[in-house]
Design an enzyme around this catalytic site. Structure first.
Site, PDB file in Angstrom:
ATOM      1  N   ASP A 173      15.312  31.181  25.784  1.00 50.16           N
ATOM      2  CA  ASP A 173      14.301  31.595  24.798  1.00 50.16           C
ATOM      3  C   ASP A 173      13.516  30.437  24.189  1.00 50.16           C
ATOM      4  O   ASP A 173      13.198  30.452  22.990  1.00 50.16           O
ATOM      5  CB  ASP A 173      14.956  32.408  23.681  1.00 50.16           C
ATOM      6  N   LYS A 195      13.915  39.943  27.447  1.00 48.72           N
ATOM      7  CA  LYS A 195      15.035  40.726  26.954  1.00 48.72           C
ATOM      8  C   LYS A 195      14.852  41.106  25.491  1.00 48.72           C
ATOM      9  O   LYS A 195      14.034  40.517  24.778  1.00 48.72           O
ATOM     10  CB  LYS A 195      16.340  39.934  27.109  1.00 48.72           C
ATOM     11  N   CYS A 221      21.410  33.444  19.961  1.00 50.97           N
ATOM     12  CA  CYS A 221      21.333  33.704  21.400  1.00 50.97           C
ATOM     13  C   CYS A 221      22.201  32.757  22.223  1.00 50.97           C
ATOM     14  O   CYS A 221      22.848  33.182  23.190  1.00 50.97           O
ATOM     15  CB  CYS A 221      19.882  33.648  21.858  1.00 50.97           C
TER      16      CYS A 221
END
Length: 207
Positions: A19, A84, A120
């Site tokens: 990310d 996602k 994450c």
């Protein structure tokens, strides 16, 4: 959870890029240093034939992977590039591509860079560990909005079996031997990026 050894040398590396997106650039602590560390690691993946798994979080709202990384995210080493909503990178699509240690398949040594460390990155590491893989979190390649969150998350990940290490350490561990056919390429990369690495460690190595 499958039994894993924290003392095991790295044998089957794969890089997980979590990310690292445009919209986070101004919010994340020392974001440019995460990008430079990730760039170094990605530049090593091609000569070393290391698989790469990439995710973005809600790309439509938060933007693509930063432009500096995109030239290094093409070609056969990129096994997945997934958008996602899950916080963990271990989406059903990526999970389906990974070996299954509980079935006797060789576990991966997952090298994680990206953001945010306590969300994450942590959830990705926990999911990989739970599946029986080994996890290496690069201290100079992960960050969060709040710097204090990094230390708490990295301490937790150490406690549950992840290895917290550095980008230079991981590259030389993957090489393993000065007679490796790509030793000169990787040592050249390390020398070229030594100042960036030093700056990243000065800011990001404190846990």
């Amino acid at each position: 959870m499958a039994s894993i050894s924290r003392a095991c040398r790295i044998r089957n590396p794969a890089v997980f890029v979590c990310d690292i997106q445009e919209k986070f650039a101004k919010a994340i602590y020392e974001f440019p240093k995460v990008v430079t560390t990730t760039t170094k690691i990605l530049r090593a993946t091609n000569p070393l034939s290391i698989p790469i798994y990439v995710t973005t979080q809600n790309r439509e709202k938060l933007g693509p992977v930063v432009s500096a990384l995109q030239p290094h995210l093409t070609g056969p080493n990129v096994r997945a590039d997934i958008d996602k909503t899950l916080f963990s990178m271990i989406t059903p699509e990526i999970d389906a591509l990974l070996p299954v240690p509980s079935k006797g398949e060789t576990p991966i040594d997952a090298v994680i860079v990206g953001i945010e460390t306590h969300i994450c990155v942590t959830q990705t590491a926990l999911d990989l560990l739970e599946r029986g893989h080994r996890v290496y979190v690069l201290v100079d390649g992960v960050s969060s909005v709040n710097v204090e969150e990094r230390g708490v998350a990295l301490a937790r990940l150490r406690d549950v079996g992840a290895i917290v290490t550095t980008s230079e350490s991981i590259l030389f561990e993957i090489l393993g031997d000065a007679s490796h056919q790509h030793f000169k390429t990787i040592t050249g990369l390390v020398k070229e990026t030594k100042e960036e690495t030093k700056e990243a460690l000065e800011k990001l190595s404190k846990i």
